[in-house]
Design an enzyme around this catalytic site. Sequence first.
Site, PDB file in Angstrom:
ATOM      1  N   SER A 192      -0.150  -8.050  -5.330  1.00  0.00           N
ATOM      2  CA  SER A 192      -0.714  -6.709  -5.394  1.00  0.00           C
ATOM      3  C   SER A 192      -2.229  -6.754  -5.160  1.00  0.00           C
ATOM      4  O   SER A 192      -2.672  -7.181  -4.099  1.00  0.00           O
ATOM      5  CB  SER A 192      -0.349  -6.069  -6.734  1.00  0.00           C
ATOM      6  OG  SER A 192      -0.590  -4.682  -6.728  1.00  0.00           O
ATOM      7  N   ASP A 292       8.979  -0.488  -3.135  1.00  0.00           N
ATOM      8  CA  ASP A 292       7.579  -0.593  -3.538  1.00  0.00           C
ATOM      9  C   ASP A 292       6.723   0.385  -2.730  1.00  0.00           C
ATOM     10  O   ASP A 292       6.795   0.387  -1.496  1.00  0.00           O
ATOM     11  CB  ASP A 292       7.096  -2.024  -3.298  1.00  0.00           C
ATOM     12  CG  ASP A 292       5.662  -2.271  -3.731  1.00  0.00           C
ATOM     13  OD1 ASP A 292       4.992  -1.335  -4.210  1.00  0.00           O
ATOM     14  OD2 ASP A 292       5.204  -3.417  -3.590  1.00  0.00           O
ATOM     15  N   HIS A 322       8.016  -3.325  -7.018  1.00  0.00           N
ATOM     16  CA  HIS A 322       6.692  -3.882  -7.268  1.00  0.00           C
ATOM     17  C   HIS A 322       6.688  -4.484  -8.677  1.00  0.00           C
ATOM     18  O   HIS A 322       7.180  -3.878  -9.620  1.00  0.00           O
ATOM     19  CB  HIS A 322       5.656  -2.767  -7.179  1.00  0.00           C
ATOM     20  CG  HIS A 322       4.245  -3.258  -7.090  1.00  0.00           C
ATOM     21  ND1 HIS A 322       3.615  -3.472  -5.892  1.00  0.00           N
ATOM     22  CD2 HIS A 322       3.348  -3.572  -8.048  1.00  0.00           C
ATOM     23  CE1 HIS A 322       2.384  -3.894  -6.110  1.00  0.00           C
ATOM     24  NE2 HIS A 322       2.197  -3.969  -7.415  1.00  0.00           N
TER      25      HIS A 322
END
Length: 350
Positions: A192, A292, A322
């Site tokens: 991320s 995601d 995610h």
Amino acid sequence: MTFSRVRHVVERSALRGLTGLPGVVQRRVGRPVVRDTQTLADDVRLMLALQRLAREPAVETLPVAQGRRELNRQTALVAGDDQVAEEHDLRVGDLAARLYVPQACQGPGAHPLLLFFHGGGFVYGDLASHDAPCRLLAQEAGVRVLSVDYRLAPEHRFPAAHDDALAAYRWLLEHADEVGADTARLAVGGDSAGGNLAAATALAAAEEGLPLALQLLVYPGTDALRDTESLRLFGDGFYLTQGFIDLAADAYYPQLSEEERRDPRISPVYADLAPAVAARLAPVFLCTAGFDPLRDEGEAYARRLEEAGVAVELRRFEDQIHGFLNMTGAVRSSRAAVVEVAHRLSAGLA
């Protein structure tokens, strides 16, 4: 035992019990979730349902300090218990860091090493929140992992996190002997926001001709403009939300105009991939999750790199959300995905 500890034990046991049910039983509990021709893994679906039943607060709805504690509590619920041969807390310049040494990389000498940056929207996360995935990556890949903290927003705005990540990489090159690293077998990686930092660090390394063997980018943020179909499809109900993304942007780079958000230090997808830079960019293993909001921008970056001539392997885990990198203890399908990521890391640094 404190109330908070009792709650943690009860929630962790309930979660593992539910997601540990045989697959045939999981499929009979609730309805499948299908979106964009993808089907969410049953154990992930049940985990999300249990979170809703438990009324787990969304971290972005809490004051920042409380949200940071809550994120660590939630990651601890799904974390695995993998062990490594050694771990050492140390300082990487001004930054706190932790070195994980698997059995395959014990002893003196120069070993392959992953420099890892945690996710959390540049606002949340620390060494503790990503302790479990770092252990699993180290042990399964057979490489040392150096996890590094960096300054967080809103206390420290852009480009503080980027500058810290690049400083950590430079420190590693200068102090490789201290952490048993082989500078010919170095990787940078993260998930991320951490994937964003790793990608930007790799770009800087290529521009300066510094050694780097691999980029390990796990559902990275690559485009601060975020005009994607995946954000519209998955921005609510799949752990990472539009609200979290907005909070992170407001905390880390509120001062940037739309044009300034194309800065490759925050949006690597807009980097100038001149032939000389592209030729020096480390090979990339980039993975995304099907459900995601960041899926499309990560895959757009992979395509951009490939078009520039960079060696890229793109892997979409269609049934994941995610955050799957952290779910190494409670969700079997997520753990299997992380093990695959670890094997790609091992192959990339062989």
